[in-house]
Motif scaffolding. Structure first.
Motif, PDB file in Angstrom:
ATOM      1  N   ILE A 191      -4.863   0.311   3.400  1.00 55.18           N
ATOM      2  CA  ILE A 191      -3.950  -0.233   2.398  1.00 55.18           C
ATOM      3  C   ILE A 191      -2.975  -1.194   3.089  1.00 55.18           C
ATOM      4  CG2 ILE A 191      -4.082   1.786   0.872  1.00 55.18           C
ATOM      5  CD1 ILE A 191      -1.363   2.682   2.091  1.00 55.18           C
ATOM      6  N   PRO A 192      -2.382  -2.115   2.316  1.00 56.62           N
ATOM      7  CA  PRO A 192      -1.399  -3.013   2.941  1.00 56.62           C
ATOM      8  C   PRO A 192      -0.189  -2.224   3.447  1.00 56.62           C
ATOM      9  CG  PRO A 192      -2.047  -3.836   0.777  1.00 56.62           C
ATOM     10  CD  PRO A 192      -2.618  -2.449   0.922  1.00 56.62           C
ATOM     11  N   PRO A 193       0.373  -2.631   4.559  1.00 56.77           N
ATOM     12  CA  PRO A 193       1.576  -1.952   5.056  1.00 56.77           C
ATOM     13  C   PRO A 193       2.774  -2.283   4.164  1.00 56.77           C
ATOM     14  CG  PRO A 193       1.074  -3.854   6.433  1.00 56.77           C
ATOM     15  CD  PRO A 193      -0.055  -3.715   5.452  1.00 56.77           C
ATOM     16  N   PRO A 194       3.781  -1.421   4.173  1.00 53.46           N
ATOM     17  CA  PRO A 194       4.989  -1.738   3.414  1.00 53.46           C
ATOM     18  C   PRO A 194       5.683  -2.954   4.012  1.00 53.46           C
ATOM     19  CG  PRO A 194       5.249   0.334   4.616  1.00 53.46           C
ATOM     20  CD  PRO A 194       3.855  -0.141   4.845  1.00 53.46           C
ATOM     21  N   HIS A 203       1.722  -7.232  11.543  1.00 54.54           N
ATOM     22  CA  HIS A 203       1.964  -6.870  10.148  1.00 54.54           C
ATOM     23  C   HIS A 203       1.317  -7.903   9.228  1.00 54.54           C
ATOM     24  CE1 HIS A 203       4.265  -6.590   6.390  1.00 54.54           C
ATOM     25  NE2 HIS A 203       4.368  -5.304   6.673  1.00 54.54           N
ATOM     26  N   SER A 204       1.537  -9.175   9.511  1.00 54.20           N
ATOM     27  CA  SER A 204       0.963 -10.246   8.679  1.00 54.20           C
ATOM     28  C   SER A 204      -0.559 -10.191   8.685  1.00 54.20           C
ATOM     29  CB  SER A 204       1.429 -11.612   9.184  1.00 54.20           C
ATOM     30  OG  SER A 204       2.816 -11.740   9.046  1.00 54.20           O
ATOM     31  N   ALA A 205      -1.143  -9.968   9.844  1.00 54.46           N
ATOM     32  CA  ALA A 205      -2.596  -9.884   9.942  1.00 54.46           C
ATOM     33  C   ALA A 205      -3.135  -8.703   9.140  1.00 54.46           C
ATOM     34  CB  ALA A 205      -3.016  -9.774  11.405  1.00 54.46           C
ATOM     35  N   MET A 206      -2.439  -7.590   9.214  1.00 57.21           N
ATOM     36  CA  MET A 206      -2.896  -6.402   8.482  1.00 57.21           C
ATOM     37  C   MET A 206      -2.788  -6.618   6.978  1.00 57.21           C
ATOM     38  SD  MET A 206      -1.560  -3.411  10.973  1.00 57.21           S
ATOM     39  CE  MET A 206      -2.182  -2.104   9.948  1.00 57.21           C
ATOM     40  N   VAL A 207      -1.734  -7.286   6.543  1.00 58.10           N
ATOM     41  CA  VAL A 207      -1.599  -7.584   5.107  1.00 58.10           C
ATOM     42  C   VAL A 207      -2.767  -8.468   4.670  1.00 58.10           C
ATOM     43  CG1 VAL A 207      -0.226  -8.862   3.406  1.00 58.10           C
ATOM     44  CG2 VAL A 207       0.899  -7.274   5.003  1.00 58.10           C
ATOM     45  N   LEU A 226      -5.733  -7.286   2.017  1.00 53.30           N
ATOM     46  CA  LEU A 226      -5.831  -8.012   0.758  1.00 53.30           C
ATOM     47  C   LEU A 226      -7.196  -8.716   0.622  1.00 53.30           C
ATOM     48  CD1 LEU A 226      -2.249  -9.536   0.411  1.00 53.30           C
ATOM     49  CD2 LEU A 226      -3.204  -7.534  -0.728  1.00 53.30           C
ATOM     50  N   ALA A 227      -7.809  -9.034   1.764  1.00 58.35           N
ATOM     51  CA  ALA A 227      -9.118  -9.687   1.749  1.00 58.35           C
ATOM     52  C   ALA A 227     -10.228  -8.719   1.357  1.00 58.35           C
ATOM     53  CB  ALA A 227      -9.424 -10.313   3.103  1.00 58.35           C
TER      54      ALA A 227
END
Length: 106
Positions: free
Chosen positions: A32-35, A96-100, A104-105
């Protein structure tokens, strides 16, 4: 010269980074996306005035030809710490940005 402001800022920073790492790990495990990121810049702003005060005190020492002093070593130590903290923030922000993007992809 007091280190309370710096210690408080450092303690807050350590807590924020610990929580962020836990959240990133949970995000990966649960796919899941991180907070959202905590406000790390605000915390950095609490740490930096202490380093500036050290630098100012060191300039005053140099003006009266004081060489090796505890303030000199503190300036060196806190300068290194300041650089490392900024690198940690940049790297974790990138993670964090990469994980988001990855979550989302999918």
């Amino acid at each position: 010269m007091t280190v309370v402001g710096a210690e408080c800022g450092l303690e807050t920073f350590v807590c924020q980074i610990s929580l962020l790492l836990e959240q990133l790990a949970d995000s990966v495990q649960q796919e899941i996306p991180p907070p959202p990121l905590p406000d790390l810049e605000e915390t950095l702003l609490k740490i930096q005035p202490y380093l500036q005060a050290l630098r100012t005190a060191r300039i005053e020492e140099l003006a009266v030809n004081q060489g090796h002093t505890p303030i000199r070593q503190a300036v060196i130590d806190y300068s290194i710490l300041d650089l490392e903290i900024e690198q940690i923030v940049r790297r974790l922000t990138a993670m964090h940005s990469a994980m988001v993007r990855l979550t989302l992809a999918n």
